[in-house]
Design a protein around this motif. Structure first.
Motif, PDB file in Angstrom:
ATOM      1  N   THR A 268       0.852  -1.192   0.000  1.00 16.89           N
ATOM      2  CA  THR A 268       0.000   0.000   0.000  1.00 16.89           C
ATOM      3  C   THR A 268       0.883   1.235   0.000  1.00 16.89           C
ATOM      4  O   THR A 268       1.895   1.295   0.707  1.00 16.89           O
ATOM      5  N   ALA A 269       0.499   2.231  -0.794  1.00 18.85           N
ATOM      6  CA  ALA A 269       1.259   3.471  -0.890  1.00 18.85           C
ATOM      7  C   ALA A 269       0.782   4.461   0.161  1.00 18.85           C
ATOM      8  O   ALA A 269      -0.411   4.557   0.457  1.00 18.85           O
ATOM      9  N   ASP A 270       1.734   5.192   0.731  1.00 21.83           N
ATOM     10  CA  ASP A 270       1.441   6.271   1.681  1.00 21.83           C
ATOM     11  C   ASP A 270       2.248   7.473   1.224  1.00 21.83           C
ATOM     12  O   ASP A 270       3.344   7.731   1.708  1.00 21.83           O
ATOM     13  N   GLY A 271       1.698   8.202   0.245  1.00 22.72           N
ATOM     14  CA  GLY A 271       2.474   9.267  -0.391  1.00 22.72           C
ATOM     15  C   GLY A 271       3.632   8.643  -1.154  1.00 22.72           C
ATOM     16  O   GLY A 271       3.447   7.681  -1.910  1.00 22.72           O
ATOM     17  N   ALA A 273       5.938   6.895   0.191  1.00 26.38           N
ATOM     18  CA  ALA A 273       6.380   5.727   0.943  1.00 26.38           C
ATOM     19  C   ALA A 273       5.490   4.524   0.636  1.00 26.38           C
ATOM     20  O   ALA A 273       4.388   4.655   0.085  1.00 26.38           O
ATOM     21  N   TRP A 274       6.007   3.347   1.007  1.00 25.72           N
ATOM     22  CA  TRP A 274       5.265   2.105   0.823  1.00 25.72           C
ATOM     23  C   TRP A 274       5.306   1.284   2.098  1.00 25.72           C
ATOM     24  O   TRP A 274       6.323   1.260   2.795  1.00 25.72           O
ATOM     25  N   GLU A 275       4.202   0.612   2.391  1.00 24.83           N
ATOM     26  CA  GLU A 275       4.157  -0.426   3.408  1.00 24.83           C
ATOM     27  C   GLU A 275       3.866  -1.731   2.671  1.00 24.83           C
ATOM     28  O   GLU A 275       3.005  -1.767   1.778  1.00 24.83           O
ATOM     29  N   SER A 291       8.752  -1.674   4.992  1.00 23.91           N
ATOM     30  CA  SER A 291       8.408  -0.341   4.524  1.00 23.91           C
ATOM     31  C   SER A 291       9.542   0.209   3.671  1.00 23.91           C
ATOM     32  O   SER A 291      10.700  -0.190   3.817  1.00 23.91           O
ATOM     33  N   ARG A 293      11.002   4.012   2.612  1.00 26.69           N
ATOM     34  CA  ARG A 293      10.941   5.452   2.897  1.00 26.69           C
ATOM     35  C   ARG A 293      11.916   6.183   2.014  1.00 26.69           C
ATOM     36  O   ARG A 293      13.034   5.696   1.804  1.00 26.69           O
TER      37      ARG A 293
END
Length: 293
Positions: A268-271, A273-275, A291, A293
């Protein structure tokens, strides 16, 4: 050549990368019972170094295929780990290293890519150990491997290892309670038995728990398990086209991936970043959480 670095460790410069085979044999002999086998309580204050390590493009292509990366002249973020692994192995098989290599568990890994590295570049590697600390099931230590080009650091890997030992609390596991449900899978991968031997060939890590049913059983596994760094590389390969030029990718290794098995990959993308995570496709048991970063 020897000297002293600014951190107080003695610098030992090797003329070439060590051969992994003799180091594994040393580790196996060191695991045999007998006098003089007791390990110390302090890390060796030494830093190993080797200069001018070149990339074999055929080996790089083999690694790319085994781990799922595209064939390219740019090194995957996990590739310098296998390139410099013999240096770290030399450090961990030294008599002064406080934890025996046989039975050591790789529990976490953090890699920082400071800039892309091309196959035509040669790398200088340094390896040292730090942060020996207690754990509820024994002791942990960080083994640091640093890659530089032309005197500038371009890559850094920190591998955290657990040496399982009897503790005052008996080494009992924490009660994890009910595990949360695994997230919906982004992809599903079949992991065949040959992943253990294929990754051992390209990584130089021939731990028998990955390549031999008998070796796995000796350490409590009913069948061989995948290398943790293969799992990390396979996840990174799935994100390859979305990675920036410089990043840190960190993973915690949970439960082993038995061979063969089917695993579910989630990202899953967070801006920027990725998890990401890896679970057993049927039971949802967690194998890896990470993750970028």
């Amino acid at each position: 050549m020897t000297g002293a670095d600014t951190q107080g460790r003695t610098l030992l410069e090797l003329p070439r990368l060590p051969q992994a085979g003799p180091l594994y044999r040393r580790a196996l002999l060191g695991a045999l019972p007998g006098p003089g086998r007791r390990r110390g309580d302090a890390l060796p204050q030494v830093e190993l170094a080797v200069a001018g390590v070149a990339v074999d493009r055929a080996h790089l292509a083999d690694y790319d295929r085994v781990c799922g990366f595209r064939l390219a002249d740019r090194l995957p973020g996990t590739y310098p780990h296998v390139l410099g692994f013999p240096l770290a192995l030399r450090l961990m098989t030294a008599p002064q290293f406080p934890l025996p290599l046989v039975g050591l568990v790789h529990v976490a890994n953090r890699i920082t890519v400071r800039r892309p590295v091309e196959a035509g570049e040669t790398l200088d590697f340094r390896a040292y150990a730090e942060n020996l600390r207690p754990h509820e099931r024994g002791r942990q230590v960080d083994v640091v491997l640093v890659g530089a080009v032309g005197g500038a650091e371009v890559w850094r890997g920190v591998s955290t290892y657990l040496g399982r030992e009897r503790t005052a609390g008996g080494g009992a596991r924490r009660d994890r309670g009910d595990r949360p449900a695994a997230p919906a899978a982004t992809a599903s991968w079949r992991v065949p038995p040959r992943v253990g031997t294929d990754y051992a060939r390209v990584s130089g890590d021939h731990n028998p728990i990955h390549t031999s049913r008998l070796g796995a059983r000796l350490f409590g596994f009913p069948r061989p398990i995948a290398h943790g760094m293969w799992s990390k590389a396979r996840c990174l390969a799935a994100l390859e086209s979305r990675l920036p030029e410089a990043y840190t990718v960190e993973v915690a290794f949970k439960l082993p991936v038995p061979l063969p098995s089917t695993v579910a990959f989630t990202a899953t993308a967070d801006g920027p970043a990725w998890e990401f995570a890896l679970h057993d496709a049927r039971s949802g048991r967690p194998h890896l959480a990470g993750s970028v970063r």
